[in-house]
Design a protein around this motif. Sequence first.
Motif, PDB file in Angstrom:
ATOM      1  N   ALA A  89     -22.310 -31.479 -17.444  1.00  0.00           N
ATOM      2  CA  ALA A  89     -21.037 -31.077 -18.058  1.00  0.00           C
ATOM      3  C   ALA A  89     -20.406 -32.281 -18.761  1.00  0.00           C
ATOM      4  CB  ALA A  89     -20.097 -30.498 -17.008  1.00  0.00           C
ATOM      5  N   ASN A  90     -20.462 -33.450 -18.142  1.00  0.00           N
ATOM      6  CA  ASN A  90     -19.934 -34.653 -18.786  1.00  0.00           C
ATOM      7  C   ASN A  90     -20.763 -35.010 -20.015  1.00  0.00           C
ATOM      8  OD1 ASN A  90     -17.541 -35.455 -17.627  1.00  0.00           O
ATOM      9  ND2 ASN A  90     -18.474 -36.917 -16.226  1.00  0.00           N
ATOM     10  N   TRP A  91     -22.079 -34.837 -19.933  1.00  0.00           N
ATOM     11  CA  TRP A  91     -22.936 -35.115 -21.097  1.00  0.00           C
ATOM     12  C   TRP A  91     -22.485 -34.262 -22.285  1.00  0.00           C
ATOM     13  CZ3 TRP A  91     -26.348 -38.728 -22.420  1.00  0.00           C
ATOM     14  CH2 TRP A  91     -27.125 -38.506 -23.563  1.00  0.00           C
ATOM     15  N   GLN A  92     -22.257 -32.981 -22.027  1.00  0.00           N
ATOM     16  CA  GLN A  92     -21.816 -32.073 -23.093  1.00  0.00           C
ATOM     17  C   GLN A  92     -20.436 -32.472 -23.618  1.00  0.00           C
ATOM     18  OE1 GLN A  92     -23.765 -29.953 -24.636  1.00  0.00           O
ATOM     19  NE2 GLN A  92     -25.386 -30.546 -23.218  1.00  0.00           N
ATOM     20  N   ARG A  93     -19.547 -32.889 -22.722  1.00  0.00           N
ATOM     21  CA  ARG A  93     -18.237 -33.373 -23.170  1.00  0.00           C
ATOM     22  C   ARG A  93     -18.410 -34.605 -24.064  1.00  0.00           C
ATOM     23  NH1 ARG A  93     -17.279 -32.634 -17.679  1.00  0.00           N
ATOM     24  NH2 ARG A  93     -16.108 -30.729 -17.293  1.00  0.00           N
ATOM     25  N   GLY A  94     -19.279 -35.504 -23.660  1.00  0.00           N
ATOM     26  CA  GLY A  94     -19.504 -36.719 -24.436  1.00  0.00           C
ATOM     27  C   GLY A  94     -20.051 -36.423 -25.820  1.00  0.00           C
ATOM     28  N   ILE A  95     -20.977 -35.485 -25.915  1.00  0.00           N
ATOM     29  CA  ILE A  95     -21.534 -35.091 -27.209  1.00  0.00           C
ATOM     30  C   ILE A  95     -20.422 -34.534 -28.099  1.00  0.00           C
ATOM     31  CG2 ILE A  95     -23.112 -33.474 -28.361  1.00  0.00           C
ATOM     32  CD1 ILE A  95     -24.479 -35.871 -26.928  1.00  0.00           C
ATOM     33  N   ALA A  96     -19.498 -33.776 -27.482  1.00  0.00           N
ATOM     34  CA  ALA A  96     -18.383 -33.173 -28.231  1.00  0.00           C
ATOM     35  C   ALA A  96     -17.219 -34.152 -28.427  1.00  0.00           C
ATOM     36  CB  ALA A  96     -17.892 -31.925 -27.504  1.00  0.00           C
ATOM     37  N   LEU A  97     -17.402 -35.401 -27.963  1.00  0.00           N
ATOM     38  CA  LEU A  97     -16.363 -36.445 -28.041  1.00  0.00           C
ATOM     39  C   LEU A  97     -15.082 -36.032 -27.318  1.00  0.00           C
ATOM     40  CD1 LEU A  97     -16.896 -37.602 -31.732  1.00  0.00           C
ATOM     41  CD2 LEU A  97     -17.871 -38.583 -29.638  1.00  0.00           C
ATOM     42  N   GLU A  98     -15.260 -35.325 -26.199  1.00  0.00           N
ATOM     43  CA  GLU A  98     -14.142 -34.928 -25.353  1.00  0.00           C
ATOM     44  C   GLU A  98     -14.056 -35.882 -24.160  1.00  0.00           C
ATOM     45  OE1 GLU A  98     -15.176 -30.946 -24.263  1.00  0.00           O
ATOM     46  OE2 GLU A  98     -14.746 -30.148 -26.261  1.00  0.00           O
ATOM     47  N   ILE A 118     -21.731 -49.553  -6.959  1.00  0.00           N
ATOM     48  CA  ILE A 118     -22.527 -49.073  -8.092  1.00  0.00           C
ATOM     49  C   ILE A 118     -21.569 -48.418  -9.086  1.00  0.00           C
ATOM     50  CG2 ILE A 118     -24.368 -47.508  -8.843  1.00  0.00           C
ATOM     51  CD1 ILE A 118     -25.417 -47.718  -5.865  1.00  0.00           C
ATOM     52  N   VAL A 119     -21.657 -48.821 -10.341  1.00  0.00           N
ATOM     53  CA  VAL A 119     -20.791 -48.279 -11.387  1.00  0.00           C
ATOM     54  C   VAL A 119     -21.624 -47.360 -12.271  1.00  0.00           C
ATOM     55  CG1 VAL A 119     -19.269 -48.831 -13.322  1.00  0.00           C
ATOM     56  CG2 VAL A 119     -19.395 -50.383 -11.349  1.00  0.00           C
ATOM     57  N   ILE A 120     -21.151 -46.123 -12.438  1.00  0.00           N
ATOM     58  CA  ILE A 120     -21.837 -45.131 -13.266  1.00  0.00           C
ATOM     59  C   ILE A 120     -20.999 -44.931 -14.525  1.00  0.00           C
ATOM     60  CG2 ILE A 120     -22.716 -42.773 -13.421  1.00  0.00           C
ATOM     61  CD1 ILE A 120     -24.097 -44.458 -11.228  1.00  0.00           C
ATOM     62  N   ARG A 121     -21.638 -45.101 -15.697  1.00  0.00           N
ATOM     63  CA  ARG A 121     -20.960 -44.956 -16.985  1.00  0.00           C
ATOM     64  C   ARG A 121     -21.752 -44.018 -17.887  1.00  0.00           C
ATOM     65  NH1 ARG A 121     -20.835 -50.793 -16.187  1.00  0.00           N
ATOM     66  NH2 ARG A 121     -18.696 -51.486 -15.898  1.00  0.00           N
ATOM     67  N   MET A 122     -21.042 -43.434 -18.843  1.00  0.00           N
ATOM     68  CA  MET A 122     -21.687 -42.611 -19.873  1.00  0.00           C
ATOM     69  C   MET A 122     -21.061 -42.955 -21.212  1.00  0.00           C
ATOM     70  SD  MET A 122     -21.929 -38.875 -18.035  1.00  0.00           S
ATOM     71  CE  MET A 122     -23.404 -38.208 -18.788  1.00  0.00           C
ATOM     72  N   TYR A 123     -21.909 -43.086 -22.233  1.00  0.00           N
ATOM     73  CA  TYR A 123     -21.425 -43.273 -23.606  1.00  0.00           C
ATOM     74  C   TYR A 123     -21.033 -41.929 -24.196  1.00  0.00           C
ATOM     75  CZ  TYR A 123     -23.101 -48.052 -24.540  1.00  0.00           C
ATOM     76  OH  TYR A 123     -23.295 -49.394 -24.558  1.00  0.00           O
ATOM     77  N   PHE A 124     -20.105 -41.954 -25.127  1.00  0.00           N
ATOM     78  CA  PHE A 124     -19.809 -40.773 -25.925  1.00  0.00           C
ATOM     79  C   PHE A 124     -20.902 -40.644 -26.982  1.00  0.00           C
ATOM     80  CE2 PHE A 124     -15.539 -41.723 -24.345  1.00  0.00           C
ATOM     81  CZ  PHE A 124     -15.161 -40.470 -23.902  1.00  0.00           C
ATOM     82  N   ASP A 125     -21.348 -39.416 -27.252  1.00  0.00           N
ATOM     83  CA  ASP A 125     -22.316 -39.115 -28.307  1.00  0.00           C
ATOM     84  C   ASP A 125     -23.574 -39.981 -28.195  1.00  0.00           C
ATOM     85  OD1 ASP A 125     -23.166 -37.602 -30.445  1.00  0.00           O
ATOM     86  OD2 ASP A 125     -22.278 -38.929 -31.946  1.00  0.00           O
ATOM     87  N   ASP A 126     -24.102 -40.114 -26.976  1.00  0.00           N
ATOM     88  CA  ASP A 126     -25.282 -40.942 -26.721  1.00  0.00           C
ATOM     89  C   ASP A 126     -26.562 -40.216 -27.137  1.00  0.00           C
ATOM     90  OD1 ASP A 126     -26.614 -43.211 -25.894  1.00  0.00           O
ATOM     91  OD2 ASP A 126     -25.969 -43.088 -23.808  1.00  0.00           O
ATOM     92  N   HIS A 127     -27.650 -40.956 -27.213  1.00  0.00           N
ATOM     93  CA  HIS A 127     -28.950 -40.409 -27.622  1.00  0.00           C
ATOM     94  C   HIS A 127     -29.594 -39.628 -26.474  1.00  0.00           C
ATOM     95  CE1 HIS A 127     -31.076 -43.368 -25.137  1.00  0.00           C
ATOM     96  NE2 HIS A 127     -30.089 -44.185 -25.475  1.00  0.00           N
TER      97      HIS A 127
END
Length: 99
Positions: free
Chosen positions: A78-87, A20-29
């Motif tokens: 924490a990753n969601w917040q990093r993604g929103i901040a483009l970190e 199973i592959v888990i991914r997150m977009y940067f600055d996602d909705h």
Amino acid sequence: MIAIGGSKTLMPVVSLFFGIVIRMYFDDHPPPHFHAAYQGFEAFVRIEDGEITQGSLPRKAARIVRQWALDHHDELMANWQRGIALEPLEMIAGADLDD
């Protein structure tokens, strides 16, 4: 990082377990979620409760992903917040490494 559909949008892998592959977009909705892919299936999974909001996974994979999301809620947020901040996002241990 992985380019999805040949686009320039990158969706980093943040965990990998049992195929199973888990991914997150940067600055996602919103709402906060991640993408889970397994054997040609793909689902958007809400971080809050591990529920699939779009797409589908086989039943066993869905149960594993849900429990993993609940177990790693704080790391996912924490990753969601990093993604929103483009970190840069951090890797999260897979369900195959959980006790």
